[in-house]
Design an enzyme around this catalytic site. Structure first.
Site, PDB file in Angstrom:
ATOM      1  N   HIS A 197       0.825  -1.203   0.000  1.00  0.00           N
ATOM      2  CA  HIS A 197       0.000   0.000   0.000  1.00  0.00           C
ATOM      3  C   HIS A 197       0.861   1.255   0.000  1.00  0.00           C
ATOM      4  O   HIS A 197       0.509   2.254  -0.639  1.00  0.00           O
ATOM      5  CB  HIS A 197      -0.914   0.008   1.223  1.00  0.00           C
ATOM      6  CG  HIS A 197      -1.967  -1.044   1.193  1.00  0.00           C
ATOM      7  ND1 HIS A 197      -3.277  -0.789   0.866  1.00  0.00           N
ATOM      8  CD2 HIS A 197      -1.915  -2.376   1.443  1.00  0.00           C
ATOM      9  CE1 HIS A 197      -3.987  -1.905   0.908  1.00  0.00           C
ATOM     10  NE2 HIS A 197      -3.168  -2.885   1.264  1.00  0.00           N
ATOM     11  N   ASP A 243      -5.601   6.212   1.554  1.00  0.00           N
ATOM     12  CA  ASP A 243      -5.862   4.817   1.217  1.00  0.00           C
ATOM     13  C   ASP A 243      -7.233   4.451   1.764  1.00  0.00           C
ATOM     14  O   ASP A 243      -7.555   4.766   2.908  1.00  0.00           O
ATOM     15  CB  ASP A 243      -4.774   3.930   1.838  1.00  0.00           C
ATOM     16  CG  ASP A 243      -4.836   2.481   1.391  1.00  0.00           C
ATOM     17  OD1 ASP A 243      -5.889   1.835   1.630  1.00  0.00           O
ATOM     18  OD2 ASP A 243      -3.849   1.974   0.826  1.00  0.00           O
ATOM     19  N   GLN A 296      12.882  -5.353  -6.692  1.00  0.00           N
ATOM     20  CA  GLN A 296      12.031  -6.086  -7.648  1.00  0.00           C
ATOM     21  C   GLN A 296      11.908  -5.413  -9.013  1.00  0.00           C
ATOM     22  O   GLN A 296      11.947  -6.091 -10.048  1.00  0.00           O
ATOM     23  CB  GLN A 296      10.641  -6.306  -7.044  1.00  0.00           C
ATOM     24  CG  GLN A 296       9.708  -7.102  -7.961  1.00  0.00           C
ATOM     25  CD  GLN A 296       8.561  -7.705  -7.220  1.00  0.00           C
ATOM     26  OE1 GLN A 296       8.738  -8.631  -6.434  1.00  0.00           O
ATOM     27  NE2 GLN A 296       7.362  -7.191  -7.451  1.00  0.00           N
ATOM     28  N   GLU A 351       3.982  -4.529 -12.163  1.00  0.00           N
ATOM     29  CA  GLU A 351       5.419  -4.448 -12.452  1.00  0.00           C
ATOM     30  C   GLU A 351       5.834  -5.499 -13.470  1.00  0.00           C
ATOM     31  O   GLU A 351       6.652  -5.240 -14.352  1.00  0.00           O
ATOM     32  CB  GLU A 351       6.208  -4.578 -11.149  1.00  0.00           C
ATOM     33  CG  GLU A 351       6.097  -3.352 -10.257  1.00  0.00           C
ATOM     34  CD  GLU A 351       6.548  -3.584  -8.825  1.00  0.00           C
ATOM     35  OE1 GLU A 351       6.360  -2.672  -7.999  1.00  0.00           O
ATOM     36  OE2 GLU A 351       7.076  -4.680  -8.530  1.00  0.00           O
ATOM     37  N   ASP A 405      -6.981 -10.055  -2.461  1.00  0.00           N
ATOM     38  CA  ASP A 405      -7.138  -9.665  -3.865  1.00  0.00           C
ATOM     39  C   ASP A 405      -6.222 -10.442  -4.801  1.00  0.00           C
ATOM     40  O   ASP A 405      -6.395 -10.388  -6.026  1.00  0.00           O
ATOM     41  CB  ASP A 405      -6.878  -8.165  -4.023  1.00  0.00           C
ATOM     42  CG  ASP A 405      -5.407  -7.802  -3.862  1.00  0.00           C
ATOM     43  OD1 ASP A 405      -4.772  -8.312  -2.918  1.00  0.00           O
ATOM     44  OD2 ASP A 405      -4.908  -7.000  -4.670  1.00  0.00           O
TER      45      ASP A 405
END
Length: 452
Positions: free
Chosen positions: A22, A116, A336, A359, A375
């Site tokens: 998040h 958020d 990453q 990504e 999710d």
């Protein structure tokens, strides 16, 4: 890009949820908006998981006392953590904003609060202080749309979810099956359901932001726009739109890039199940032997906490290192985005968190999809069934793992999947260029905030 000195600059207050998946997109959103020259940015963050203030360097940070005990902070009950944060942080945020407004002059007044959706206390405070606010969801549009269906599904008797219906399609939510739902086999769903319902309410929010792309989620976005009476802005992938920044809560092992430099193009499997998901020791051992037997080079992220109840990197099975040798590299955490952009990486075995999915798509890297909870199941279904750029692997058995890796990285089906992902990457990257949907959405959002 606009010059900040050419016009009045407004002040944005961002309220992220304090977890890696998040925090990253919220800071990326702030950096993207700040780069337009229209805004200064303050990040109001809980003391829990408080980020490194030196990166990004141009934000102000506002610590929010959160009242979490040591037991709360070490708990794996993330739903309870979020519920407590919403109760505990409301008063401190109200007080902090009041002081902030007193210190700022009219040239740097708070234009709006972007929060958020899980940090809904921010919307309540914004309403009380009469500050415009915008809700930002860090998940996909498809996942967001499932939340609005829970009341209907409860009324129709589908919730609680039954194993006997796991493979059936959810009425009104094609192509999702009941087993793809965030609630499916989620411990503590009696607390999660109210949280998801509350977090999806816009309340007094004047707009809705999503880190997604029109070309990826045209149908779910259309559905959401029909359900909400506020403007929608699909601005993604944010990690490609924002200036580069580092917001990792875990130290990244950059040495893996040197190792990747030695591998052949598209030869290496990158394996990471994200910053929160965990597996049991049996699944971890099966992963290890599946990787050992697949004959492909691999870079495997084994962070502390990946295996429930242990520091997993010390639990690699006997004989694993001798069989793998230099073909495999095991590290605690990876940079990453750099890894996925490396030409030697030919596939990504992922938990399918939305950031990881975006990504991978942005770099054209096909995926092996092993969703763990929440999710991730929705994302995996879209990756494997709708966009067809990933292979679903739910059975953590060494033979199944070996077959999936070989199918994706060395088989004909893998080549077809790779080409689909390359085509999807092209569409996504077009969206962030001048005239593209995400490019336009960002600039429309800037105009919208400046008009508030």
């Amino acid at each position: 890009m606009a010059n900040a000195g050419d016009r009045r600059q407004h002040h944005l207050v961002l309220v992220p949820c304090p977890y890696q998946g998040h925090l990253n997109p919220m800071l990326q959103l702030g950096a993207a908006l700040q780069s337009t020259g229209s805004f200064s940015v303050t990040v109001a963050h809980t003391e829990f998981h408080f980020p490194n203030q030196s990166s990004p360097p141009h934000f102000d940070f506002l610590p929010l006392p959160d009242g979490l005990s040591d037991a709360d902070k070490s708990s794996r009950d993330f739903v309870s953590q979020i519920l407590k944060l919403n109760v505990n942080c409301k008063a401190s945020f109200h007080e902090s904003l009041t002081r902030l407004r007193e210190r700022t002059d009219r040239q740097d007044e708070i234009a709006c609060i972007i929060y958020d959706g899980l940090m809904y206390f921010a919307e309540e405070v914004a309403r009380e202080l009469k500050i415009p606010c915008i809700v930002f969801r860090t998940c996909s549009a498809a996942n967001t749309s499932t939340y609005n269906e829970y009341n209907r599904l409860q009324e129709e008797g589908f919730i609680p979810l039954q194993d006997s219906k796991a493979l059936e399609l959810v009425p009104g939510l094609h192509p999702l099956r009941f087993k793809d739902f965030p609630l499916y086999k989620f411990e503590g769903s009696e607390k999660l359901l109210p949280l998801l319902k509350r977090s999806n309410q816009v309340g007094s929010s004047v707009a809705y932001l999503l880190n997604t792309i029109e070309c990826l989620e045209e149908s779910p976005l259309m559905k959401l726009r029909q359900e909400y009476p506020v403007p929608f802005f699909a601005i993604g992938p944010l990690h490609k739109i924002a200036p580069p920044l580092s917001s990792s809560l875990i130290e990244e092992d950059e040495s893996c890039i040197t190792w990747l430099n030695k591998q052949a193009k598209n030869s290496t499997l990158y394996v990471s199940l994200g910053s929160v998901a965990s597996i049991d020791e049996k699944e971890f051992v099966e992963m290890a032997w599946g990787l050992a037997n697949c004959e492909q080079p691999f870079l495997w992220v084994v962070r502390p906490g990946l295996v429930r109840g242990s520091d997993a990197i010390d639990r690699l099975p006997n004989g694993f290192a001798e069989i793998v040798g230099e073909r495999g590299r095991v590290i605690k955490w990876a940079p990453q985005q750099k890894v996925l952009a490396h030409e030697s990486v030919g596939a990504f075995w992922s938990h399918c968190g939305w950031n990881s999915s975006l990504e991978s798509i942005s770099e054209g890297v096909p995926m092996i999809c092993t969703p763990c909870f929440g999710d991730q199941r929705v994302n995996a279904r879209y990756l494997s069934h709708v966009w067809k750029v990933g292979l679903l692997l739910e059975d953590m058995e060494r033979g199944e793992i070996e077959r999936a890796i070989k199918k994706l990285m060395a088989g004909e089906e893998g080549e077809i999947t790779r080409q689909r992902m390359t085509d999807l990457k092209r569409e996504v990257m077009h969206s962030i260029k001048e005239g593209g949907s995400s490019y336009n959405s960002l600039h429309e959002l800037v105009k919208y905030i400046n008009s508030l």
